[in-house]
Write a protein that holds these residues in place. Structure first.
Motif, mmCIF file in Angstrom:
data_model
loop_
_atom_site.group_PDB
_atom_site.id
_atom_site.type_symbol
_atom_site.label_atom_id
_atom_site.label_comp_id
_atom_site.label_asym_id
_atom_site.label_seq_id
_atom_site.Cartn_x
_atom_site.Cartn_y
_atom_site.Cartn_z
ATOM 1 N N ALA A 327 0.828 -1.204 0.000
ATOM 2 C CA ALA A 327 0.000 0.000 0.000
ATOM 3 C C ALA A 327 0.865 1.257 0.000
ATOM 4 O O ALA A 327 0.554 2.252 -0.672
ATOM 5 C CB ALA A 327 -0.920 -0.004 1.217
ATOM 6 N N THR A 328 1.979 1.215 0.734
ATOM 7 C CA THR A 328 2.876 2.360 0.787
ATOM 8 C C THR A 328 3.562 2.580 -0.551
ATOM 9 O O THR A 328 3.716 3.730 -0.997
ATOM 10 C CB THR A 328 3.920 2.169 1.890
ATOM 11 O OG1 THR A 328 3.257 1.951 3.146
ATOM 12 C CG2 THR A 328 4.829 3.385 2.010
ATOM 13 N N LEU A 329 3.970 1.501 -1.216
ATOM 14 C CA LEU A 329 4.586 1.647 -2.538
ATOM 15 C C LEU A 329 3.596 2.275 -3.521
ATOM 16 O O LEU A 329 3.976 3.122 -4.342
ATOM 17 C CB LEU A 329 5.070 0.294 -3.052
ATOM 18 C CG LEU A 329 6.340 -0.272 -2.405
ATOM 19 C CD1 LEU A 329 6.655 -1.650 -2.981
ATOM 20 C CD2 LEU A 329 7.522 0.654 -2.612
ATOM 21 N N ALA A 330 2.321 1.860 -3.455
ATOM 22 C CA ALA A 330 1.300 2.462 -4.327
ATOM 23 C C ALA A 330 1.152 3.957 -4.026
ATOM 24 O O ALA A 330 1.051 4.779 -4.944
ATOM 25 C CB ALA A 330 -0.033 1.739 -4.139
ATOM 26 N N ALA A 331 1.158 4.310 -2.743
ATOM 27 C CA ALA A 331 1.042 5.721 -2.362
ATOM 28 C C ALA A 331 2.258 6.511 -2.840
ATOM 29 O O ALA A 331 2.135 7.680 -3.248
ATOM 30 C CB ALA A 331 0.888 5.835 -0.847
ATOM 31 N N MET A 332 3.432 5.883 -2.798
ATOM 32 C CA MET A 332 4.647 6.554 -3.278
ATOM 33 C C MET A 332 4.587 6.819 -4.776
ATOM 34 O O MET A 332 5.076 7.848 -5.253
ATOM 35 C CB MET A 332 5.874 5.712 -2.938
ATOM 36 C CG MET A 332 6.249 5.715 -1.474
ATOM 37 S SD MET A 332 7.645 4.598 -1.123
ATOM 38 C CE MET A 332 8.029 5.092 0.567
ATOM 39 N N MET A 333 3.989 5.906 -5.525
ATOM 40 C CA MET A 333 3.828 6.127 -6.955
ATOM 41 C C MET A 333 2.956 7.346 -7.207
ATOM 42 O O MET A 333 3.280 8.198 -8.041
ATOM 43 C CB MET A 333 3.223 4.879 -7.609
ATOM 44 C CG MET A 333 4.153 3.679 -7.611
ATOM 45 S SD MET A 333 3.353 2.154 -8.199
ATOM 46 C CE MET A 333 3.096 2.553 -9.938
ATOM 47 N N ARG A 334 1.864 7.455 -6.473
ATOM 48 C CA ARG A 334 0.995 8.622 -6.641
ATOM 49 C C ARG A 334 1.714 9.912 -6.219
ATOM 50 O O ARG A 334 1.567 10.961 -6.855
ATOM 51 C CB ARG A 334 -0.289 8.433 -5.826
ATOM 52 C CG ARG A 334 -1.236 7.391 -6.401
ATOM 53 C CD ARG A 334 -2.567 7.387 -5.684
ATOM 54 N NE ARG A 334 -2.455 6.787 -4.362
ATOM 55 C CZ ARG A 334 -2.655 5.499 -4.096
ATOM 56 N NH1 ARG A 334 -2.969 4.663 -5.083
ATOM 57 N NH2 ARG A 334 -2.563 5.042 -2.867
ATOM 58 N N GLU A 335 2.499 9.823 -5.146
ATOM 59 C CA GLU A 335 3.208 11.013 -4.666
ATOM 60 C C GLU A 335 4.240 11.497 -5.676
ATOM 61 O O GLU A 335 4.317 12.705 -5.966
ATOM 62 C CB GLU A 335 3.885 10.703 -3.330
ATOM 63 C CG GLU A 335 4.554 11.916 -2.701
ATOM 64 C CD GLU A 335 5.195 11.607 -1.353
ATOM 65 O OE1 GLU A 335 5.650 12.557 -0.690
ATOM 66 O OE2 GLU A 335 5.247 10.410 -0.967
ATOM 67 N N LEU A 336 5.032 10.570 -6.225
ATOM 68 C CA LEU A 336 6.027 10.982 -7.220
ATOM 69 C C LEU A 336 5.368 11.498 -8.487
ATOM 70 O O LEU A 336 5.865 12.424 -9.126
ATOM 71 C CB LEU A 336 6.947 9.806 -7.564
ATOM 72 C CG LEU A 336 8.208 9.608 -6.728
ATOM 73 C CD1 LEU A 336 9.135 8.603 -7.395
ATOM 74 C CD2 LEU A 336 8.960 10.897 -6.489
ATOM 75 N N ARG A 337 4.237 10.894 -8.859
ATOM 76 C CA ARG A 337 3.509 11.364 -10.045
ATOM 77 C C ARG A 337 3.109 12.833 -9.888
ATOM 78 O O ARG A 337 3.202 13.621 -10.841
ATOM 79 C CB ARG A 337 2.253 10.504 -10.227
ATOM 80 C CG ARG A 337 1.326 10.951 -11.351
ATOM 81 C CD ARG A 337 -0.051 10.317 -11.189
ATOM 82 N NE ARG A 337 -0.699 10.749 -9.948
ATOM 83 C CZ ARG A 337 -1.805 10.197 -9.452
ATOM 84 N NH1 ARG A 337 -2.370 9.168 -10.077
ATOM 85 N NH2 ARG A 337 -2.336 10.640 -8.331
ATOM 86 N N ASP A 338 2.704 13.214 -8.666
ATOM 87 C CA ASP A 338 2.129 14.538 -8.455
ATOM 88 C C ASP A 338 3.141 15.589 -7.999
ATOM 89 O O ASP A 338 2.859 16.785 -8.065
ATOM 90 C CB ASP A 338 1.013 14.458 -7.402
ATOM 91 C CG ASP A 338 -0.140 13.564 -7.848
ATOM 92 O OD1 ASP A 338 -0.309 13.396 -9.067
ATOM 93 O OD2 ASP A 338 -0.840 13.015 -6.967
ATOM 94 N N ASP A 339 4.317 15.164 -7.517
ATOM 95 C CA ASP A 339 5.266 16.099 -6.914
ATOM 96 C C ASP A 339 6.535 16.150 -7.751
ATOM 97 O O ASP A 339 7.476 15.377 -7.546
ATOM 98 C CB ASP A 339 5.574 15.650 -5.480
ATOM 99 C CG ASP A 339 6.349 16.706 -4.687
ATOM 100 O OD1 ASP A 339 6.991 17.567 -5.317
ATOM 101 O OD2 ASP A 339 6.323 16.645 -3.441
ATOM 102 N N ARG A 340 6.599 17.084 -8.684
ATOM 103 C CA ARG A 340 7.763 17.220 -9.559
ATOM 104 C C ARG A 340 9.016 17.600 -8.762
ATOM 105 O O ARG A 340 10.112 17.155 -9.065
ATOM 106 C CB ARG A 340 7.472 18.276 -10.630
ATOM 107 C CG ARG A 340 8.634 18.547 -11.584
ATOM 108 C CD ARG A 340 8.990 17.315 -12.386
ATOM 109 N NE ARG A 340 10.137 17.547 -13.247
ATOM 110 C CZ ARG A 340 10.048 17.931 -14.529
ATOM 111 N NH1 ARG A 340 8.852 18.155 -15.076
ATOM 112 N NH2 ARG A 340 11.131 18.076 -15.258
ATOM 113 N N GLY A 341 8.856 18.408 -7.729
ATOM 114 C CA GLY A 341 9.993 18.803 -6.920
ATOM 115 C C GLY A 341 10.646 17.619 -6.230
ATOM 116 O O GLY A 341 11.877 17.508 -6.191
ATOM 117 N N LEU A 342 9.836 16.721 -5.699
ATOM 118 C CA LEU A 342 10.365 15.517 -5.048
ATOM 119 C C LEU A 342 11.066 14.631 -6.065
ATOM 120 O O LEU A 342 12.158 14.102 -5.790
ATOM 121 C CB LEU A 342 9.233 14.755 -4.368
ATOM 122 C CG LEU A 342 9.619 13.450 -3.670
ATOM 123 C CD1 LEU A 342 10.631 13.702 -2.564
ATOM 124 C CD2 LEU A 342 8.366 12.758 -3.117
#
Length: 380
Positions: A327-342
Motif C-alpha cells: 500500500a505504501t509503494l502504491a502511495a509513493m507512486m501517486r506522490e512521485l507522479r504529483d510532486d515534480r519537486g520531489l
C-alpha cells in the motif's frame, strides 16, 4: 555492458586492457559476429577480446595460461567463481582480483520460495521435485567454489549482505563496491507519457523480475487498480520472456502494458519519459543493477526495501523511495507522479551519488588502490 564499462574505465586511466571469455558451447557464436560486435562498440580502441567455446577446466586454464604468458598482466580481474578457479590454476606474477554477487544457488532458492508462496499447486509440486538438485548446488558451492575465492588476492562483493556473509565463512577481509557502470548522457525529457508512466525493466521470467511481478500483483495492485482503471497512471513492463499463467491476468488490467524486448534507443525513450523505475523485488538477493542504471540516467526509483540488503546505500526519500509495504509503494507512486519537486530532488541526488561513488571510473581507482594495499578491515 559491465565488462566493456570496466575496460573503458581502465583504458581511460592509462591501462592496457583485454577481455577473455570462455563461452558455453550452446551459446557460442561465429567469430565473424564477434568481430562485428567489436567494431560496433569500438572495443579495439580500449583493448583486446579473446573468446572461445568452453571445453573443460584444464583445457580452458591452459588457454588462459598461454594468454597470460603473452600479455604479462599486472592484474587479472576474475568475474565470478569459475573465472577465479581458472586464474588460480595459472602461475604468474600478477594480482588476482575476484568479484561476485551471490552464491550461485541463491537465485534459485529465492525464486522457489516466492513460487511456493504465490504459485499454483502444479508449480509447488514441481518445486518439491527440484529440491534435491538445489541441495546439490548448495553443497557444490561451499565445497568447491568458495575455496577458489579464498585463494585470490583481492576479493570484492557487489552485494553488501553477501560480502558480510562471505568474509565470515572465508575468515578474511573483503571489499564491497556497488555494481559499476559507465556514466551516460542523462535520459530526461519534459514530455512525459500520458497517463504518467512507471517502468519495470528486465526479462520477466528471471528471478528478480518474476518475484517483483508477484509482489506487484498480490501486494501493490489492490491499492493501485482504481488509479490504473481511471487512467491516472500506467505501468510499462519492459523485457523478454513468457509471462507465467498465474500472472497472465495482469495483461487484462487497464494501463498495464507488456512491451517485451525493445531496442536500446526505445529503452532510452522510455527512461526519458517515465516518472520513475519501479523495482518491487521483495527478496534479499544480490545487487540491483537496474537501480544503479536508473541512477546514472537521472530516473527516480521506487523500490522494495529488501533491495537495501545488497545495495547498502539506498535511503528512503533521499536517493530513492522505499518501502516493504504494498500500500505504501502504491502511495509513493501517486506522490512521485504529483510532486515534480520531489522527483527532481531524488533524481539529482541519485545522479550525483552515481558519479561520485558508483561509476566505473571510481571503481577502476578502487581496484588499483586495493591491489596496492589489500584490505585488512572487515565489512560490518
Amino acid at each position: 555492458m559491465i565488462g566493456l564499462s570496466l575496460m573503458r574505465a581502465f583504458a581511460k586511466a592509462g591501462w592496457d586492457t583485454g577481455f577473455a571469455g570462455f563461452v558455453k558451447p550452446e551459446r557460442w557464436i561465429a567469430p565473424e559476429i564477434v568481430a562485428g560486435d567489436m567494431a560496433e562498440v569500438d572495443l579495439k580502441e580500449v583493448g583486446g577480446l579473446w573468446l572461445s567455446p568452453r571445453v573443460s577446466m584444464d583445457a580452458d586454464a591452459a588457454s588462459l595460461a598461454k594468454l597470460i604468458a603473452e600479455w604479462k598482466p599486472d592484474i587479472v580481474y576474475c568475474y565470478g567463481f569459475e573465472a577465479a578457479a581458472l586464474a588460480n590454476r595459472v602461475d604468474g606474477d600478477f594480482t588476482k582480483v575476484a568479484t561476485f554477487y551471490d552464491p550461485p544457488h541463491a537465485s534459485a532458492f529465492f525464486k522457489r520460495r516466492v513460487e511456493l508462496q504465490y504459485g499454483s499447486p502444479k508449480v509447488r509440486l514441481n518445486i518439491l521435485r527440484r529440491l534435491p538438485d538445489l541441495m546439490r548446488r548448495w553443497r557444490r558451492h561451499f565445497r568447491q567454489e568458495l575455496p577458489e575465492l579464498a585463494k585470490t588476492d583481492v576479493l570484492i562483493s557487489h552485494s553488501y549482505n553477501h560480502g558480510v556473509l562471505y568474509q565470515k565463512r572465508l575468515k578474511r577481509p573483503l571489499l564491497y563496491f556497488p555494481n559499476p557502470l559507465e556514466p551516460v548522457v542523462q535520459a530526461v525529457s519534459d514530455e512525459q507519457r500520458t497517463p504518467p508512466a512507471f517502468l519495470m525493466a528486465g526479462a520477466i521470467n528471471t528471478t528478480v523480475s518474476l518475484t517483483g511481478l508477484y509482489f506487484l500483483a498480490r501486494k501493490v495492485l489492490p491499492h493501485l487498480r482504481k488509479d490504473l482503471e481511471d487512467g491516472k497512471l500506467q505501468i510499462r513492463v519492459i523485457g523478454g520472456g513468457e509471462l507465467r499463467s498465474d500472472l497472465a491476468f495482469l495483461k487484462e488490467v487497464p494501463n498495464i502494458h507488456f512491451l517485451g524486448f525493445i531496442s536500446h534507443e526505445a529503452l532510452m525513450e522510455e527512461y526519458a519519459r517515465a516518472v520513475a523505475l519501479l523495482v518491487p523485488t521483495p527478496i534479499r538477493l544480490g545487487f540491483r543493477t537496474r537501480i544503479v542504471d536508473a541512477f546514472r540516467h537521472g530516473l527516480p526509483t521506487i523500490v522494495h526495501s529488501a533491495n537495501r540488503a545488497g545495495f547498502h546505500e539506498l535511503e528512503n526519500r533521499r536517493n530513492t523511495m522505499m518501502s516493504a509495504d504494498g500500500a505504501t509503494l502504491a502511495a509513493m507512486m501517486r506522490e512521485l507522479r504529483d510532486d515534480r519537486g520531489l522527483r527532481d530532488r531524488i533524481a539529482v541526488t541519485a545522479l550525483q551519488e552515481f558519479h561520485e561513488r558508483y561509476s566505473a571510473d571510481v571503481f577502476c581507482k578502487f581496484v588499483i588502490d586495493a591491489c596496492a594495499e589489500p584490505p585488512k578491515d572487515f565489512l560490518r
